[in-house]
Design a protein around this motif. Structure first.
Motif, PDB file in Angstrom:
ATOM      1  N   GLY A   1      25.841  41.927 -76.366  1.00 63.39           N
ATOM      2  CA  GLY A   1      25.074  40.697 -76.229  1.00 63.39           C
ATOM      3  C   GLY A   1      24.323  40.353 -77.501  1.00 63.39           C
ATOM      4  N   TYR A   2      23.397  39.418 -77.357  1.00 66.99           N
ATOM      5  CA  TYR A   2      22.616  38.890 -78.473  1.00 66.99           C
ATOM      6  C   TYR A   2      21.264  39.591 -78.529  1.00 66.99           C
ATOM      7  CZ  TYR A   2      26.057  35.155 -78.440  1.00 66.99           C
ATOM      8  OH  TYR A   2      27.231  34.438 -78.484  1.00 66.99           O
ATOM      9  N   TRP A   3      20.873  40.027 -79.729  1.00 69.39           N
ATOM     10  CA  TRP A   3      19.626  40.747 -79.935  1.00 69.39           C
ATOM     11  C   TRP A   3      18.887  40.171 -81.131  1.00 69.39           C
ATOM     12  CZ3 TRP A   3      18.196  44.550 -76.549  1.00 69.39           C
ATOM     13  CH2 TRP A   3      19.182  45.031 -75.692  1.00 69.39           C
ATOM     14  N   GLU A   4      17.551  40.187 -81.047  1.00 69.39           N
ATOM     15  CA  GLU A   4      16.750  39.769 -82.192  1.00 69.39           C
ATOM     16  C   GLU A   4      15.776  40.877 -82.561  1.00 69.39           C
ATOM     17  OE1 GLU A   4      13.671  36.682 -81.756  1.00 69.39           O
ATOM     18  OE2 GLU A   4      14.173  36.678 -79.624  1.00 69.39           O
ATOM     19  N   ILE A   5      15.490  40.981 -83.849  1.00 68.08           N
ATOM     20  CA  ILE A   5      14.546  41.997 -84.316  1.00 68.08           C
ATOM     21  C   ILE A   5      13.139  41.549 -83.932  1.00 68.08           C
ATOM     22  CG2 ILE A   5      13.535  43.116 -86.329  1.00 68.08           C
ATOM     23  CD1 ILE A   5      16.245  42.972 -87.673  1.00 68.08           C
TER      24      ILE A   5
END
Length: 146
Positions: A31-35
């Motif tokens: 999936g999509y991950w952000e720091i």
């Protein structure tokens, strides 16, 4: 003697509290991950506010890819053909994500993972805290985002 016992007890508690990562946990990376933040080896950290760049993981078993993507105003993500091959490696010292491109190879230790967050540590002892990305529709056009 008391101090030695205390140090040993504290060390044991610290080691026993670390998450054991199983092959089944690796699917949570998809999936999509952000720091969210980066913690440097000296203890200082950098907190990220709103990100426009995200990491998209697609892993099947122990192999997959990580692609940098860019959030769009309508809640979708713009992607390119640039990606990194990812291999998951389980050892007695931990679980590692091994990255490879045409130009470089590097590894990160997977420290913890859940459905909403994960933490990796790189070879420079920087810890990267990720949170699951949620699509945001700033256009307000009523369309659902994926």
């Amino acid at each position: 003697m008391k101090k030695t016992f205390s140090i040993i007890l504290f060390s044991f508690l610290f080691i026993s509290c670390q998450q054991t990562i199983t092959p089944a946990d690796i699917a949570k990376l998809n999936g999509y991950w952000e720091i969210e933040k980066v913690v440097f080896d000296k203890g200082a950290d950098k907190v990220y506010g709103m990100n426009e760049n995200f990491d998209f993981f697609k892993i099947n078993g122990t192999r997959g890819t990580r692609t940098k993507v860019m959030a769009q105003l309508d809640g979708t993500f713009l992607t390119t053909d640039t990606f990194e091959n990812v291999s998951v490696r389980f050892t007695d010292k931990g679980t590692f994500l091994d990255y490879k491109t045409d130009y470089a190879k590097w590894s990160e230790e997977l420290i913890s993972i859940s459905d909403e967050k994960f933490v990796v540590k790189n070879e420079q002892n920087k810890e990267y805290y990720y949170k699951k990305a949620r699509p945001v529709n700033l256009l307000g056009d009523g369309k659902e985002t994926k």
